[in-house]
Design a protein around this motif. Structure first.
Motif, PDB file in Angstrom:
ATOM      1  N   ILE A   1      -8.132   1.600   1.561  1.00  0.00           N
ATOM      2  CA  ILE A   1      -7.944   0.189   1.913  1.00  0.00           C
ATOM      3  C   ILE A   1      -7.396   0.072   3.327  1.00  0.00           C
ATOM      4  O   ILE A   1      -7.885  -0.719   4.143  1.00  0.00           O
TER       5      ILE A   1
ATOM      6  N   LEU B   1       0.823  -1.205   0.000  1.00  0.00           N
ATOM      7  CA  LEU B   1       0.000   0.000   0.000  1.00  0.00           C
ATOM      8  C   LEU B   1       0.860   1.259   0.000  1.00  0.00           C
ATOM      9  O   LEU B   1       0.500   2.268  -0.619  1.00  0.00           O
TER      10      LEU B   1
ATOM     11  N   SER C   1      -5.078   3.724  -1.633  1.00  0.00           N
ATOM     12  CA  SER C   1      -4.272   3.110  -0.577  1.00  0.00           C
ATOM     13  C   SER C   1      -4.804   3.466   0.802  1.00  0.00           C
ATOM     14  O   SER C   1      -4.960   2.597   1.669  1.00  0.00           O
TER      15      SER C   1
END
Length: 226
Positions: free
Chosen positions: A108, A77, A105
């Motif tokens: 998530i 990420l 990113s």
């Protein structure tokens, strides 16, 4: 509160930059101290509360495997976000494109960190303290990059919603119940990675400042008594 506080942490950090118009707040020393405190606080809560519970529910090497999976996932990420999760956000004046990789990113990351919150209320405070300085830095970056205010507010709103969404999914989707400990182990890996990066990266001149040490110790002590 598991839904509300992480959401408010992002909104508070973002609006602080917008209304004070301090888009250079990331260069101010207090934000570094806040990052140090939040890193120590989050790491301590993870070790004191979340990690023992996961080890209790998983057998053999499963806990270690999924923690390492979380660390690896966070590294992936960070190739997208360039380290925004632990305060590394850099302005590029030659590009006004919306930072989709950063956005994806962070979403998530935020979604996953919401999973342990309904079972471990203390982790809510760790996530809250992590959200505030990150939201400040992200908003300062977006303002400095001259994005439209509508884009900045939408970014912050979606970012703020993702952690409560993760908590909601973990609580109401019964099919995930058997996998919660595995997911929590992944989240532990994520927390371990970002918090240790915050704590152990050096200041300018590789000096470990006393103020930073005090902020770290304060975070550890407060986490112990929560």
């Amino acid at each position: 509160m598991s839904y509300l506080l992480p959401f408010l942490g992002v909104i508070f950090g973002g609006l602080l930059v917008i209304f004070t118009k301090k888009n250079r707040i990331s260069s101010k020393w207090p934000i570094k101290l806040l990052l140090s405190f939040s890193g120590a606080f989050l790491l301590s809560l993870t070790l004191f509360n979340l990690l023992p519970d996961v080890y209790h529910h998983l057998e053999g090497k499963a806990t270690g495997v999924f923690i390492m999976l979380g660390i690896t996932l966070q590294i992936v990420l960070e190739t997208l976000s360039k380290g925004a999760e632990h305060g590394h956000i850099h302005h590029h004046s030659d590009s006004n494109d919306f930072p989709w990789l950063l956005f994806i990113s962070l979403c998530i990351h935020s979604f996953l960190e919401g999973f342990p919150l309904h079972q471990h209320n203390s982790m809510m405070f760790g996530v809250l303290m992590h959200k505030i300085p990150i939201a400040i830095l992200i908003t300062a970056f977006l303002v400095k990059s001259k994005f439209k205010m509508s884009q900045i507010l939408l970014f912050l709103l979606v970012f703020a919603i993702m952690t409560p969404l993760g908590t909601f999914v973990s609580f109401y989707f019964e099919g995930l119940e058997a996998y919660i400990s595995y997911i929590n182990a992944i989240v532990i890996g994520i927390f371990l990675h970002i918090s240790t990066i915050i704590l152990f990266e050096s200041d300018q001149g590789h000096k470990f400042n006393f103020s930073k040490l005090f902020a770290i110790l304060l975070g550890i002590i407060i986490a112990y008594f929560i």
